[in-house]
Design a protein around this motif. Structure first.
Motif, short mmCIF file in Angstrom:
data_model
loop_
_atom_site.label_atom_id
_atom_site.label_comp_id
_atom_site.label_asym_id
_atom_site.label_seq_id
_atom_site.Cartn_x
_atom_site.Cartn_y
_atom_site.Cartn_z
N UNK A 1 4.23 -17.07 -13.95
CA UNK A 1 3.22 -17.52 -13.18
C UNK A 1 3.32 -19.12 -13.40
N UNK A 2 3.24 -19.99 -12.50
CA UNK A 2 2.99 -21.39 -12.68
C UNK A 2 1.87 -21.97 -12.73
N UNK A 3 1.55 -23.09 -13.00
CA UNK A 3 0.08 -23.70 -13.09
C UNK A 3 -0.37 -23.87 -11.62
N UNK A 4 -1.76 -24.10 -11.52
CA UNK A 4 -2.23 -24.27 -10.13
C UNK A 4 -1.96 -25.72 -9.69
N UNK A 5 -1.35 -25.85 -8.28
CA UNK A 5 -1.13 -27.17 -7.86
C UNK A 5 -1.98 -27.30 -6.57
N UNK A 6 -2.74 -28.42 -6.51
CA UNK A 6 -3.36 -28.70 -5.35
C UNK A 6 -2.62 -29.48 -4.27
N UNK A 7 -2.84 -29.09 -2.96
CA UNK A 7 -2.08 -29.76 -2.02
C UNK A 7 -3.37 -30.06 -1.02
N UNK A 8 -3.97 -31.11 -1.03
CA UNK A 8 -4.93 -31.52 -0.09
C UNK A 8 -4.45 -31.58 1.32
N UNK A 9 -3.27 -32.27 1.15
CA UNK A 9 -2.84 -32.53 2.80
C UNK A 9 -2.43 -31.21 3.55
N UNK A 10 -2.72 -30.06 2.80
CA UNK A 10 -2.44 -28.65 3.51
C UNK A 10 -3.55 -27.96 3.08
N UNK A 11 -4.69 -28.59 2.63
CA UNK A 11 -5.89 -27.78 2.39
C UNK A 11 -5.78 -26.54 1.47
N UNK A 12 -4.93 -26.28 0.47
CA UNK A 12 -4.81 -25.28 -0.33
C UNK A 12 -4.53 -25.63 -1.60
N UNK A 13 -4.78 -24.74 -2.60
CA UNK A 13 -4.45 -24.74 -4.07
C UNK A 13 -3.65 -23.75 -4.14
N UNK A 14 -2.28 -23.88 -4.98
CA UNK A 14 -1.55 -22.88 -5.05
C UNK A 14 -0.96 -22.62 -6.09
N UNK A 15 -0.63 -21.20 -6.52
CA UNK A 15 0.01 -20.85 -7.84
C UNK A 15 1.34 -20.24 -7.45
N UNK B 1 4.50 -17.23 10.54
CA UNK B 1 5.88 -17.51 9.96
C UNK B 1 5.88 -18.97 9.53
N UNK B 2 6.40 -19.06 8.65
CA UNK B 2 6.83 -20.64 7.97
C UNK B 2 8.23 -20.68 7.78
N UNK B 3 8.79 -21.98 8.27
CA UNK B 3 10.23 -22.20 8.17
C UNK B 3 10.27 -23.32 7.25
N UNK B 4 11.24 -23.25 6.27
CA UNK B 4 11.52 -24.29 5.36
C UNK B 4 12.73 -24.85 5.46
N UNK B 5 13.31 -25.85 5.59
CA UNK B 5 14.76 -26.57 5.28
C UNK B 5 14.97 -26.50 4.08
N UNK B 6 16.44 -26.07 3.90
CA UNK B 6 16.88 -26.09 2.46
C UNK B 6 18.17 -26.91 2.49
N UNK C 1 8.91 -28.32 6.45
CA UNK C 1 8.29 -27.05 7.00
C UNK C 1 7.70 -27.10 8.14
N UNK C 2 7.66 -26.13 8.87
CA UNK C 2 6.91 -25.87 10.09
C UNK C 2 6.28 -24.36 10.18
N UNK C 3 5.39 -24.18 10.79
CA UNK C 3 4.70 -22.86 11.11
C UNK C 3 4.67 -22.51 12.67
N UNK D 1 6.44 -31.07 8.40
CA UNK D 1 5.73 -31.74 7.27
C UNK D 1 6.03 -31.34 5.83
N UNK D 2 5.95 -32.14 4.99
CA UNK D 2 6.50 -31.80 3.74
C UNK D 2 5.64 -30.50 2.92
N UNK D 3 6.22 -29.39 2.46
CA UNK D 3 5.51 -28.37 2.08
C UNK D 3 5.44 -28.50 0.41
N UNK D 4 5.16 -27.51 -0.19
CA UNK D 4 4.75 -27.39 -1.49
C UNK D 4 6.13 -27.62 -2.36
#
Ligand SMILES: CC[C@H](C(=O)O)C(=O)SCCNC(=O)CCNC(=O)[C@H](O)C(C)(C)COP(=O)(O)OP(=O)(O)OC[C@H]1O[C@@H](n2cnc3c(N)ncnc32)[C@H](O)[C@@H]1OP(=O)(O)O
Ligand SMILES: [Co+2]
Length: 134
Positions: free
Chosen positions: A30-44, A129-134, A116-118, A108-111
């Motif tokens: 489990x990683x540390x919490x990361x805040x993504x204000x541009x996406x309105x979420x805090x994520x682990x 569904x989220x799509x992420x370019x790799x 990414x797109x939704x 938009x740039x995701x985490x």
């Protein structure tokens, strides 16, 4: 077109508690919490051998997951993210097929620092569904 499952995202009412449960009860990495204000979420991020789990809680006003948590106060599965090689081509193909791309329709740039797109859940049998370019 879609490739690997990049992550499964779970919205949780208490991110710290959920992260501790995955770490301590499930023995996960489990990683540390990361805040993504541009996406309105805090994520682990929970790293698994074959994919990731993204634990999410709302961050700030107008979070896109706040409505979901109000409807599902105990939390729940929020979205799946598939990898694509060419997000622009994927978007064009999906729009041509009548699928709705959320937001401005522009990637938009995701985490993970990638575009990414939704796609609207109503177009994919009730799953966001989220799509992420790799
Ligand atoms: C990008 C950073 C990170 C990453 O991985 O890199 C993330 O993934 S951040 C994740 C948070 N960001 C997003 O979710 C952006 C896309 N989401 C949205 O634009 C909205 O959440 C939206 C449009 C999916 C839902 O908007 P809202 O919460 O306002 O709900 P509505 O009442 O408008 O919903 C309409 C309809 O859809 C159903 N719904 C809502 N959310 C979900 C969901 N996650 N899964 C399935 N269904 C969902 C909702 O119940 C409504 O259905 P209805 O039958 O009309 O009641
Ligand atoms: Co995601």
């Amino acid at each position: 077109m879609i490739g690997r499952l990049n992550h499964v995202a779970l919205v949780v009412p208490d991110l710290a508690r959920a992260a501790a449960r995955y770490r301590d009860a499930l023995g996960a990495e489990v990683g540390p919490p990361v805040e993504l204000p541009e996406h309105g979420v805090r994520v682990v991020f929970v790293t698994l051998p074959n994919t990731k789990v993204e634990l999410l809680e709302p961050l700030g006003e107008g979070s896109p997951v706040a409505g979901f948590l109000e409807k599902n106060p105990s939390g729940g599965m929020h979205h799946v993210c598939y990898e694509v090689e060419d997000l622009g081509a994927a978007r064009d193909r999906l729009v041509a097929a009548g699928a709705r791309v959320l937001g401005s329709g522009e990637p938009r740039i995701g985490a993970h620092g990638k575009p990414v797109l939704f796609l609207h859940p109503k177009d994919f049998d009730g799953t966001l569904v989220e799509l992420e370019q790799v």
